[in-house]
Design a protein around this motif. Structure first.
Motif, PDB file in Angstrom:
ATOM      1  N   GLY A   1     -10.756  41.760 -43.979  1.00  0.00           N
ATOM      2  CA  GLY A   1     -10.386  42.986 -43.294  1.00  0.00           C
ATOM      3  C   GLY A   1     -11.160  44.184 -43.805  1.00  0.00           C
ATOM      4  N   LYS A   2     -11.209  45.231 -42.993  1.00  0.00           N
ATOM      5  CA  LYS A   2     -11.927  46.441 -43.395  1.00  0.00           C
ATOM      6  C   LYS A   2     -11.199  47.099 -44.572  1.00  0.00           C
ATOM      7  CE  LYS A   2     -10.035  50.038 -40.274  1.00  0.00           C
ATOM      8  NZ  LYS A   2      -9.966  51.178 -41.197  1.00  0.00           N
ATOM      9  N   GLY A   3     -11.964  47.839 -45.364  1.00  0.00           N
ATOM     10  CA  GLY A   3     -11.386  48.489 -46.533  1.00  0.00           C
ATOM     11  C   GLY A   3     -11.226  47.582 -47.730  1.00  0.00           C
ATOM     12  N   ARG A   4     -12.117  46.607 -47.863  1.00  0.00           N
ATOM     13  CA  ARG A   4     -12.114  45.707 -49.011  1.00  0.00           C
ATOM     14  C   ARG A   4     -13.457  45.789 -49.729  1.00  0.00           C
ATOM     15  NH1 ARG A   4      -7.454  45.823 -48.038  1.00  0.00           N
ATOM     16  NH2 ARG A   4      -6.040  44.111 -47.572  1.00  0.00           N
TER      17      ARG A   4
ATOM     18  N   VAL B   1     -21.224  50.346 -38.597  1.00  0.00           N
ATOM     19  CA  VAL B   1     -21.407  49.873 -39.970  1.00  0.00           C
ATOM     20  C   VAL B   1     -20.434  48.721 -40.227  1.00  0.00           C
ATOM     21  CG1 VAL B   1     -21.401  50.479 -42.408  1.00  0.00           C
ATOM     22  CG2 VAL B   1     -22.062  52.190 -40.707  1.00  0.00           C
ATOM     23  N   LEU B   2     -20.978  47.551 -40.462  1.00  0.00           N
ATOM     24  CA  LEU B   2     -20.143  46.417 -40.834  1.00  0.00           C
ATOM     25  C   LEU B   2     -19.751  46.487 -42.305  1.00  0.00           C
ATOM     26  CD1 LEU B   2     -22.079  43.586 -38.988  1.00  0.00           C
ATOM     27  CD2 LEU B   2     -19.870  44.534 -38.320  1.00  0.00           C
TER      28      LEU B   2
ATOM     29  N   VAL C   1     -23.420  42.464 -57.430  1.00  0.00           N
ATOM     30  CA  VAL C   1     -23.591  43.338 -56.266  1.00  0.00           C
ATOM     31  C   VAL C   1     -22.258  43.369 -55.532  1.00  0.00           C
ATOM     32  CG1 VAL C   1     -24.498  41.449 -54.834  1.00  0.00           C
ATOM     33  CG2 VAL C   1     -24.930  43.823 -54.185  1.00  0.00           C
ATOM     34  N   THR C   2     -21.874  44.545 -55.053  1.00  0.00           N
ATOM     35  CA  THR C   2     -20.592  44.718 -54.366  1.00  0.00           C
ATOM     36  C   THR C   2     -20.815  45.452 -53.063  1.00  0.00           C
ATOM     37  OG1 THR C   2     -19.450  44.897 -56.498  1.00  0.00           O
ATOM     38  CG2 THR C   2     -18.252  45.637 -54.540  1.00  0.00           C
ATOM     39  N   PHE C   3     -20.265  44.897 -51.981  1.00  0.00           N
ATOM     40  CA  PHE C   3     -20.287  45.629 -50.717  1.00  0.00           C
ATOM     41  C   PHE C   3     -18.863  45.887 -50.247  1.00  0.00           C
ATOM     42  CE2 PHE C   3     -20.802  41.135 -49.373  1.00  0.00           C
ATOM     43  CZ  PHE C   3     -19.820  41.008 -48.409  1.00  0.00           C
ATOM     44  N   ARG C   4     -18.715  46.965 -49.478  1.00  0.00           N
ATOM     45  CA  ARG C   4     -17.417  47.390 -48.948  1.00  0.00           C
ATOM     46  C   ARG C   4     -17.393  47.109 -47.453  1.00  0.00           C
ATOM     47  NH1 ARG C   4     -17.186  53.313 -49.954  1.00  0.00           N
ATOM     48  NH2 ARG C   4     -18.487  53.365 -48.094  1.00  0.00           N
ATOM     49  N   THR C   5     -16.330  46.498 -46.986  1.00  0.00           N
ATOM     50  CA  THR C   5     -16.221  46.207 -45.559  1.00  0.00           C
ATOM     51  C   THR C   5     -15.753  47.460 -44.817  1.00  0.00           C
ATOM     52  OG1 THR C   5     -13.977  45.364 -45.898  1.00  0.00           O
ATOM     53  CG2 THR C   5     -15.776  43.763 -45.913  1.00  0.00           C
ATOM     54  N   GLU C   6     -16.519  47.869 -43.813  1.00  0.00           N
ATOM     55  CA  GLU C   6     -16.165  49.042 -43.006  1.00  0.00           C
ATOM     56  C   GLU C   6     -15.524  48.641 -41.681  1.00  0.00           C
ATOM     57  OE1 GLU C   6     -16.406  51.565 -44.701  1.00  0.00           O
ATOM     58  OE2 GLU C   6     -18.058  51.260 -46.105  1.00  0.00           O
TER      59      GLU C   6
END
Length: 238
Positions: A20-23, A77-78, A170-175
């Motif tokens: 889900g978004k916001g992770r 933005v994914l 490396v860390t990405f954030r789900t939008e």
């Protein structure tokens, strides 16, 4: 922040799931020389997916690092890269195939070697696509986390050896709500003669809300427009 979920992908392994978004999705190389190929789709509409050409041209880059975003083919933005120990991840090199894996590391098949067979990126990604109702026609360019590929003046692509060290993150954030597919398989340009044996930890954590001062939002003007498109999309969904 507390880890919501965690799993370790073993060499040759794969994983897919909806996040889900916001992770925050944190990837940690547990040894040197890691490579994780990733596909990404909008979980609510699988026809929308990561668009490599738009991502690179909009951000004036040929590699990915902190501040960069992964744009969809709808201009949204994914995901955003919010932490990066390496400074360079490859969006150009693609994934290994059965033929290239056999040629480099020797013939390998499940029928002969069972779980010890040497998997290719293409096979891993294809299996996980089918799990989500997709197929080979939905295969698209991948992001190769932990790998660096650069081009010389003649346009030849070169793989940077010793780019990834043990413990790097490396860390990405789900939008958006995203379907993520990972394949822990070698980079196709890796010149090493041994199939890499590098486990990679995947962790999912909660992310803080994104505001107008966010580094990724302001990394480039094009990023801000893509974020506006994303926020408008969710404003109409709520």
């Amino acid at each position: 922040m507390n880890v919501i979920w965690s799993e370790t992908m073993h060499p040759g392994g794969k994983w897919s799931g909806v996040i889900g978004k916001g992770r925050l999705v944190r990837l940690t190389a547990l040894d040197k020389g890691a490579n994780v190929s990733m596909l990404m789709y909008h979980a609510r509409d699988l026809t929308e997916r990561y668009n490599m050409p738009d991502t690179l041209k909009a951000q004036h880059t040929a590699h990915l690092t902190k501040g960069n975003v992964l744009m969809s083919d709808n201009g949204r933005v994914l995901a955003s890269i919010v932490q990066d120990d390496l400074g360079w991840h490859d969006p150009l090199g693609g994934y290994t195939t059965r033929a290239s894996t056999d040629e480099k590391y020797g013939p390998s098949s499940y029928q002969e070697q069972r779980n010890e067979w040497l998997r290719s990126g293409q096979e891993n990604l294809a299996v996980e696509l089918v799990r989500s109702g997709l197929g080979n026609r939905d295969m698209s360019p991948v992001v190769n986390w932990f790998s660096k590929v650069f081009c010389d003046e003649e346009g030849n692509m070169h793989f940077a050896e010793n780019h990834c060290l043990a413990g790097q993150v490396v860390t990405f954030r789900t939008e958006m709500d995203v379907l993520v597919i990972f394949s822990n398989t070698p980079h196709p340009l890796d010149p090493g003669g041994q199939y890499p044996s590098v486990p990679v930890k995947i962790e999912v954590l909660p992310a803080l809300p994104v505001d107008s001062q966010d580094h990724c939002v302001n990394y480039r003007p094009e990023n801000r427009r893509a974020f506006d498109n994303t926020w408008n999309y969710y404003a109409l969904q709520s």
